[in-house]
Write an enzyme that holds these catalytic residues in place. Structure first.
Site, PDB file in Angstrom:
ATOM      1  NE  ARG A  15      -1.934  -1.727   3.558  1.00 16.44           N
ATOM      2  CZ  ARG A  15      -2.328  -1.944   4.804  1.00 16.44           C
ATOM      3  NH1 ARG A  15      -3.545  -1.578   5.180  1.00 16.44           N
ATOM      4  NH2 ARG A  15      -1.526  -2.526   5.676  1.00 16.44           N
ATOM      5  CE  LYS A  75       1.036  -2.537   9.361  1.00 17.37           C
ATOM      6  NZ  LYS A  75      -0.143  -2.830  10.228  1.00 17.37           N
ATOM      7  CE1 TYR A  94      -5.230   2.053  10.659  1.00 16.98           C
ATOM      8  CE2 TYR A  94      -4.170   1.772   8.522  1.00 16.98           C
ATOM      9  CZ  TYR A  94      -5.314   1.936   9.279  1.00 16.98           C
ATOM     10  OH  TYR A  94      -6.538   1.975   8.666  1.00 16.98           O
ATOM     11  CG  HIS A  96      -1.433  -1.388  15.205  1.00 20.22           C
ATOM     12  ND1 HIS A  96      -2.750  -1.489  15.598  1.00 20.22           N
ATOM     13  CD2 HIS A  96      -1.463  -1.238  13.848  1.00 20.22           C
ATOM     14  CE1 HIS A  96      -3.544  -1.417  14.535  1.00 20.22           C
ATOM     15  NE2 HIS A  96      -2.787  -1.245  13.474  1.00 20.22           N
ATOM     16  CD  GLU A 118      -3.164   2.460  15.786  1.00 25.76           C
ATOM     17  OE1 GLU A 118      -2.206   2.312  16.565  1.00 25.76           O
ATOM     18  OE2 GLU A 118      -3.040   2.906  14.618  1.00 25.76           O
ATOM     19  CG  ASP A 270      -1.687  -4.928  12.788  1.00 28.19           C
ATOM     20  OD1 ASP A 270      -0.504  -5.247  12.575  1.00 28.19           O
ATOM     21  OD2 ASP A 270      -2.464  -4.579  11.886  1.00 28.19           O
TER      22      ASP A 270
END
Length: 376
Positions: A15, A75, A94, A96, A118, A270
């Site tokens: 992505r 990511k 993101y 995490h 998130e 994740d």
């Protein structure tokens, strides 16, 4: 504002943080967009499309990180990327962080402002930037699980939809959020026998109403989970505690309740995974086996359908990117409590309570950190 889009470097991550159309939108508002060459190539977005949109191109990630005020990614930054971040710079991606102490430490040391997709919220109490990837991951979980059930991939040799005269496969979905709902929808669409568990009776009522009884719903209790494990051919782990490590709903000892060749798909990986035996895997090597049970624990599932996922993600993130770029990070955070909820790290401080608790940092409320930032 100068907005940078580096190429993703996580294993098998295809992505990109911004589509050419998204770049054009930002450029039309007077901002500058700097995209690393080949950043969108794996998704089918050629450099020429970004150039046509008006974006500038950078040869290396270092150039993007050096120049950008706002870095847009997909990511979590890898260690080499974390070390390129600097004080006053904003990272929007993101993160995490709860199961990733090294990343948290490096972000704290960088002095940057790190906003996690998130944990950004909305007026309805949802997670609008997590939702599109949860929709993709939930649907993919059934595709992946169905493939893993094939005997050649270590599974039981069960066809989820069955055939006339043969019962369909049984799917157990743990969690009735966005992931679980989309997984259940896909499984039911294939003709599987689907049972969904959740701790919210209101949520179970809503799901029962939507599906008209085609999906069985049960309260999530230890007994119901164990009963489901005994019968299931495919188990989808779809639980989420925003910002925190996922609860372990299936312990190793409980694997013995399951039939050999049963497949576990842990979409919560994740956030540390909701099966005790889970560990992150990649699209290159997506599965492993524990006690005869196949585990699929790919940490970036939507990366496999990168074009669909990138377009869905940009649709969701663009309004927030516009706000950050128009006002500047500090004022944008101060003006929008939902965006503020996404702030996990700010100028060396951990500003998300769950992350601070999980990783042993002093917790500084995001509003306090932003106020201090604006008063400098």
């Amino acid at each position: 504002m100068l907005i940078g889009v580096p190429k993703e470097i996580k294993n098998n991550e295809y992505r990109v943080g911004l589509t050419p159309a998204g770049a054009r939108e930002l450029l039309s508002l007077g901002h500058t967009v700097l995209v690393q060459r080949q950043a969108g190539a794996a998704t089918g977005f050629d450099d020429s499309e970004y150039v046509a949109a008006g974006a500038q191109m950078a040869s290396t990630a270092a150039q993007v990180y050096e120049q950008a005020e706002l870095v847009i990614k997909v990511k979590e930054p890898q260690p080499v990327e974390c070390r390129m971040l600097r004080p006053g710079q904003t990272l929007f991606t993101y993160l995490h962080l709860a199961p990733d102490p090294e990343q948290c430490r490096l972000l704290v040391e960088s002095g940057c402002m790190a906003i996690a997709y998130e944990t950004v919220t909305d007026a309805q109490g949802g997670l609008p930037l997590l939702a599109p990837m949860s929709e993709v991951a939930g649907r993919m979980a059934i595709q992946a699980g169905a493939a893993c059930l094939e005997k050649a991939h270590g599974g039981r040799g069960v066809l989820l939809g069955g055939v006339p005269g043969v019962a369909p496969g049984r799917v157990l979905v743990l969690g009735g959020g966005v992931v679980g709902l989309n997984a259940a929808r896909m499984a039911a669409g294939l003709g599987a026998d689907v049972t969904l568990l959740d701790t919210s009776l209101a949520r179970l009522k809503d799901i029962d109403m939507v599906f008209g009884g085609r999906i069985k719903t049960l309260m999530s209790t230890v007994q119901n989970i164990e009963d489901g494990l005994r019968e299931a051919d495919l188990v989808i782990g779809a639980v989420l505690v925003p910002g925190a490590t996922a609860p372990k709903l299936v312990r190793r000892a409980q694997l013995k309740l399951m039939k050999p060749g049963t497949v576990l798909v842990d979409v919560a990986i994740d956030q540390g995974g909701c099966f005790e035996t889970s560990r992150p895997t990649t699209h290159q090597q997506p599965t492993f086996e524990v006690d005869g049970i196949v585990h699929y624990c790919v940490a970036n599932m939507p990366g496999a359908v990168s074009r669909t996922a990138t377009m869905a993600l940009t649709n969701a993130t663009l309004p927030f990117i516009r706000k950050l770029a128009a006002l500047g990070t500090g004022p944008a955070l101060a003006a929008d409590p939902h965006l503020l909820a996404g702030l996990n790290v700010c100028a060396g401080q951990v500003t998300h309570a769950a992350v601070a608790h999980e990783l042993g940092y002093d917790y500084v409320p995001a509003a306090t950190a932003v106020e201090a930032l604006l008063s400098r």
